[in-house]
Structure formats: structure tokens, C-alpha cells
Design a protein around this motif. Structure first.
Motif, PDB file in Angstrom:
ATOM      1  N   LEU A 259     -12.096  -3.983   2.999  1.00 50.08           N
ATOM      2  CA  LEU A 259     -11.420  -2.843   2.582  1.00 50.08           C
ATOM      3  C   LEU A 259     -10.107  -3.030   2.834  1.00 50.08           C
ATOM      4  CD1 LEU A 259     -13.370  -0.037   3.840  1.00 50.08           C
ATOM      5  CD2 LEU A 259     -13.350  -0.705   1.518  1.00 50.08           C
ATOM      6  N   ASN A 260      -9.480  -3.907   3.820  1.00 53.31           N
ATOM      7  CA  ASN A 260      -8.089  -4.110   4.075  1.00 53.31           C
ATOM      8  C   ASN A 260      -7.662  -4.868   3.034  1.00 53.31           C
ATOM      9  OD1 ASN A 260      -5.752  -3.762   5.540  1.00 53.31           O
ATOM     10  ND2 ASN A 260      -6.075  -5.629   6.701  1.00 53.31           N
ATOM     11  N   ILE A 261      -8.369  -5.847   2.328  1.00 49.41           N
ATOM     12  CA  ILE A 261      -7.966  -6.827   1.135  1.00 49.41           C
ATOM     13  C   ILE A 261      -7.545  -6.044  -0.039  1.00 49.41           C
ATOM     14  CG2 ILE A 261      -8.677  -8.523  -0.340  1.00 49.41           C
ATOM     15  CD1 ILE A 261     -10.467  -9.673   2.125  1.00 49.41           C
ATOM     16  N   LEU A 262      -8.235  -4.770  -0.195  1.00 53.15           N
ATOM     17  CA  LEU A 262      -7.998  -3.837  -1.319  1.00 53.15           C
ATOM     18  C   LEU A 262      -6.347  -3.332  -1.308  1.00 53.15           C
ATOM     19  CD1 LEU A 262     -11.209  -1.869  -1.454  1.00 53.15           C
ATOM     20  CD2 LEU A 262     -10.555  -3.879  -2.993  1.00 53.15           C
ATOM     21  N   VAL A 263      -5.696  -3.558  -0.263  1.00 54.20           N
ATOM     22  CA  VAL A 263      -4.603  -2.965  -0.313  1.00 54.20           C
ATOM     23  C   VAL A 263      -3.643  -3.776  -1.355  1.00 54.20           C
ATOM     24  CG1 VAL A 263      -3.455  -4.717   1.352  1.00 54.20           C
ATOM     25  CG2 VAL A 263      -2.621  -2.414   1.410  1.00 54.20           C
ATOM     26  N   PHE A 264      -3.874  -4.984  -1.623  1.00 54.56           N
ATOM     27  CA  PHE A 264      -3.127  -5.512  -2.555  1.00 54.56           C
ATOM     28  C   PHE A 264      -3.697  -5.281  -4.080  1.00 54.56           C
ATOM     29  CE2 PHE A 264      -3.605  -8.467   1.188  1.00 54.56           C
ATOM     30  CZ  PHE A 264      -2.275  -8.720   1.306  1.00 54.56           C
ATOM     31  N   VAL A 265      -4.536  -4.632  -4.315  1.00 56.24           N
ATOM     32  CA  VAL A 265      -5.095  -4.056  -5.466  1.00 56.24           C
ATOM     33  C   VAL A 265      -4.259  -2.707  -5.982  1.00 56.24           C
ATOM     34  CG1 VAL A 265      -7.057  -3.369  -6.947  1.00 56.24           C
ATOM     35  CG2 VAL A 265      -7.406  -5.072  -5.130  1.00 56.24           C
ATOM     36  N   ILE A 266      -3.984  -1.707  -4.761  1.00 54.74           N
ATOM     37  CA  ILE A 266      -3.262  -0.616  -5.025  1.00 54.74           C
ATOM     38  C   ILE A 266      -2.151  -0.783  -5.774  1.00 54.74           C
ATOM     39  CG2 ILE A 266      -2.424   1.607  -3.904  1.00 54.74           C
ATOM     40  CD1 ILE A 266      -4.453   1.105  -1.662  1.00 54.74           C
ATOM     41  N   VAL A 268       1.647  -0.610  -6.916  1.00 55.09           N
ATOM     42  CA  VAL A 268       2.951  -0.161  -5.694  1.00 55.09           C
ATOM     43  C   VAL A 268       3.401   1.159  -6.328  1.00 55.09           C
ATOM     44  CG1 VAL A 268       5.416  -0.735  -5.361  1.00 55.09           C
ATOM     45  CG2 VAL A 268       3.740  -2.541  -5.712  1.00 55.09           C
ATOM     46  N   GLU A 269       3.328   1.562  -7.406  1.00 54.01           N
ATOM     47  CA  GLU A 269       3.837   2.891  -8.071  1.00 54.01           C
ATOM     48  C   GLU A 269       3.198   4.105  -7.584  1.00 54.01           C
ATOM     49  OE1 GLU A 269       2.873   0.533 -10.067  1.00 54.01           O
ATOM     50  OE2 GLU A 269       4.429  -0.428 -10.760  1.00 54.01           O
ATOM     51  N   SER A 270       1.941   3.930  -6.858  1.00 53.68           N
ATOM     52  CA  SER A 270       1.135   4.874  -6.316  1.00 53.68           C
ATOM     53  C   SER A 270       1.744   5.434  -5.100  1.00 53.68           C
ATOM     54  CB  SER A 270      -0.429   4.609  -6.225  1.00 53.68           C
ATOM     55  OG  SER A 270      -0.512   3.409  -5.234  1.00 53.68           O
ATOM     56  N   GLY A 271       2.513   4.476  -4.336  1.00 53.41           N
ATOM     57  CA  GLY A 271       2.878   4.939  -3.199  1.00 53.41           C
ATOM     58  C   GLY A 271       2.124   5.012  -2.127  1.00 53.41           C
ATOM     59  N   GLU A 272       0.602   4.591  -2.122  1.00 49.07           N
ATOM     60  CA  GLU A 272      -0.374   4.689  -1.032  1.00 49.07           C
ATOM     61  C   GLU A 272      -0.789   3.396  -0.378  1.00 49.07           C
ATOM     62  OE1 GLU A 272      -1.696   7.527  -0.425  1.00 49.07           O
ATOM     63  OE2 GLU A 272      -0.952   8.627  -1.929  1.00 49.07           O
ATOM     64  N   LYS A 273       0.064   2.485  -0.408  1.00 47.93           N
ATOM     65  CA  LYS A 273      -0.127   1.021   0.142  1.00 47.93           C
ATOM     66  C   LYS A 273      -0.026   1.190   1.454  1.00 47.93           C
ATOM     67  CE  LYS A 273       0.962  -2.314  -3.217  1.00 47.93           C
ATOM     68  NZ  LYS A 273      -0.235  -3.244  -2.838  1.00 47.93           N
ATOM     69  N   ILE A 274       1.032   1.801   1.987  1.00 50.24           N
ATOM     70  CA  ILE A 274       1.406   1.822   3.472  1.00 50.24           C
ATOM     71  C   ILE A 274       0.243   2.940   4.240  1.00 50.24           C
ATOM     72  CG2 ILE A 274       2.864   2.673   5.180  1.00 50.24           C
ATOM     73  CD1 ILE A 274       5.057   1.924   3.565  1.00 50.24           C
ATOM     74  N   SER A 275       0.140   3.965   3.578  1.00 52.68           N
ATOM     75  CA  SER A 275      -0.979   5.073   4.209  1.00 52.68           C
ATOM     76  C   SER A 275      -2.584   4.511   4.107  1.00 52.68           C
ATOM     77  CB  SER A 275      -0.902   5.986   3.330  1.00 52.68           C
ATOM     78  OG  SER A 275      -1.418   6.032   1.802  1.00 52.68           O
ATOM     79  N   TYR A 276      -2.682   3.802   3.160  1.00 52.04           N
ATOM     80  CA  TYR A 276      -4.049   3.153   3.091  1.00 52.04           C
ATOM     81  C   TYR A 276      -4.136   2.082   4.432  1.00 52.04           C
ATOM     82  CZ  TYR A 276      -8.051   0.506   1.382  1.00 52.04           C
ATOM     83  OH  TYR A 276      -9.516  -0.200   1.321  1.00 52.04           O
TER      84      TYR A 276
END
Length: 317
Positions: A259-266, A268-276
Motif C-alpha cells: 500500500l505504501n508504494i501506491l503513494v506514487f500513483v496518487i 499530486v493535484e489531489s493533495g492526498e499524498k502526504i496524508s496517505y
């Protein structure tokens, strides 16, 4: 037909009387009475008998008292990795010859077996050498004692055996452990008492299977020397059943790794990378606290490395 039946009746009657005679107690046999048993106790264990339970029951005190040993395990109560503790519920079987506790069966109404208290007769005083609590487990013991007419004594003391055990948790939760129960004869050397294992392994007739540990093998070792105490040591080789730990701890941690790898799929415009990423990290922290609560805070002496499960979680963070 009537004549043949008449001929068989005497034979059947004779056969029936023979069976009745065999089933009835013989008039020559005498049943033990209360007086027979009390007289026997008074004669062999009373004040006038001269029996001293502090002295080895051998007419020739230069001989060695031979004690046969067995061990019956009931259950594995606890194996604590933090306190390096191994607790087993079980009982010993001790058998020896008491040359002073013998009698003639017909003189006491055919009494061939009595049940004295352990503190009434001589018994080997055993202490638990690698204990975490009281060493003298059987000091006030009232477990069964069988005394036979020919001097054979059987004693079955049971207890919880709280012992220290150095656990190697490097392969936790796929680890194997070797623990033992060390029993010493207090005050008696090999020239006075000698233990013999009646069986090389521990009996598991009454064993209740553990949900966390499997007994791979057992062994009973006896030893001692002329200058040191006689002892017997009960060895256990145990393997952990990792099913519960894998399902509840390992599988979620591996899943969070993906699941941690999926941070690169999110995007940037969503603004959810850091919270995820923070959410996954917090979840992993919870599982790390669970693993740490089940393991020692520092590496035990003599072990090779820290547990692999702890190293994996730390490196992953």
C-alpha cells in the motif's frame, strides 16, 4: 427328543455349579480389615518401629539408593519471551526400594499395599535448580504414595515447574526453543543416590495440546558425580505455531508495504499524498508496538541478532 433333553440337564447343572464355584470367593482367602491396616501402620511406621524417614532406607548404608524416574507432562502453561520464562504443568514418577517397609502379607489379612503420607517415609528431597520461584517444590507435598509389601515405593509428586529458559528469538515467529527442568537431589551425591530414567522421553498420555507451541522432542538425562549432587534433567525441544502471528501481524505489515508504494500513483493535484503516507505509517507503528510488546527490549545474552520481525519493521519505517 425328551430323552436327549433329560440327558443334557445334569451336564448343564454341573457346568453352572462349576462357574458359580469359580466366581465365589474362596473361604481360605481373608479380606483385609481396618484393624489389619492400622496394625500394619503401627508395626512398620509407628514410634516403636524404629523407622526414621531422615535416613536412607537401606540396611547397608554403604550401598547406593537407586531411584527410577519418569515425567508426565500435562500442559505447557506459559513461555514468556520477555522474562525468559518456561512454565510446565506435570508430575514426576519416582520408584525405589525401601528395605525397611516390608511385611508378610498373610500376617496382616492379605494387605499387600498401603498409602502412607510422603512425610511418613524416606523420599529423595528434590529441588528445582533453574527455578524462578521456590526451589523446594515438594516440601509440603501430599501427593500419592504407594508402598508395596516387598518394599517397592512409588511416589507421584506434581506441580507447576517455573523455570528459566534462554530463548533465541532470531527467527521469531518461526523459532524453535530448547528448555529444560533441572532437578537435583539435595544433600545426596552419586555415591548415595543414583537416578535412572525408566523411559528416555517424556510421557504425553495426559498432555493437552498447546495452541501456540508444538513439542518436537523430549529427553530425560541423568547424571551427577561423587563430589556433587545427583540430578536428572528433562529436556524439551519446542517449535512455535506461527499461524496466528502470521495472520494478525505479518500479513497486515506485508500488505501495508504494498500500500505504501501506491503513494506514487496518487496524483499530486489531489493533495492526498502526504496524508496517505502518514496514515500508512501510523498503521505500521501500531503493529510495531504489538510486536515489541511480545519481545525483549534488548537482545538476550548469547543470541545472534535481534528478531527478524523487529528488524524488518524498523527497516521498513
Amino acid at each position: 427328543m425328551v430323552k436327549e433333553t433329560g440327558k443334557l440337564q445334569p451336564l448343564l447343572s454341573c457346568w453352572l455349579l462349576c462357574w458359580i464355584y469359580l466366581l465365589l470367593p474362596s473361604p481360605c482367602e481373608q479380606s483385609p480389615t481396618y484393624s489389619n491396616v492400622t496394625n500394619l501402620f503401627e508395626d512398620i511406621l509407628g514410634d516403636s518401629s524404629g523407622y526414621n524417614h531422615a535416613v536412607r532406607p537401606l540396611l547397608n548404608q554403604s550401598q547406593v539408593s537407586k531411584v527410577n524416574v519418569t515425567f508426565e507432562i500435562i500442559a505447557i502453561v506459559e513461555i514468556d519471551a520477555i522474562q525468559q520464562k518456561f512454565i510446565v504443568n506435570g508430575f514426576l514418577g519416582l520408584y525405589w526400594k525401601d528395605e525397611l517397609l516390608t511385611w508378610n502379607i498373610p500376617d496382616y489379612g492379605n494387605v499387600f499395599l498401603i498409602h502412607p503420607y510422603p512425610n511418613q517415609i524416606w523420599r529423595p528431597r528434590l529441588v528445582l535448580a533453574n527455578t524462578l520461584e521456590d526451589r523446594d517444590l515438594f516440601e509440603d507435598d501430599y501427593s500419592p504414595v504407594l508402598a508395596y509389601y516387598d518394599g517397592i515405593i512409588a511416589w507421584f509428586p506434581g506441580s507447576l515447574f517455573p523455570t528459566s529458559c534462554k530463548l533465541d528469538l532470531y527467527r521469531y515467529p518461526l523459532d524453535k526453543q530448547a528448555c529444560s527442568i533441572d532437578m537435583y537431589s539435595m544433600g545426596l551425591t552419586l555415591s548415595q543416590i543414583e537416578f535412572t530414567a525408566m523411559a528416555d522421553v517424556v510421557s504425553k498420555e495426559f498432555y493437552v495440546e498447546s495452541g501456540e507451541w508444538k513439542i518436537e522432542k523430549t529427553r530425560i538425562e541423568v547424571g551427577g558425580s561423587i563430589t556433587s549432587f545427583s540430578f536428572f534433567r528433562i529436556h524439551f525441544t519446542l517449535s512455535r505455531l506461527p499461524g496466528c502471528f502470521i495472520i494478525n501481524i505479518v500479513a497486515p505489515i506485508v500488505l501495508m508495504s504494498f500500500l505504501n508504494i501506491l503513494v506514487f500513483v496518487i496524483p499530486v493535484e489531489s493533495g492526498e499524498k502526504i496524508s496517505y503516507g502518514i496514515t500508512v505509517l501510523l498503521a505500521l507503528t501500531v503493529f510495531m508496538s504489538i510486536v515489541s510488546s511480545q519481545l525483549p527490549r534488548k537482545k538476550p545474552n548469547g543470541t545472534r541478532h535481534h528478531p527478524t520481525s523487529r528488524e524488518y519493521s524498523t527497516k521498513y519505517v
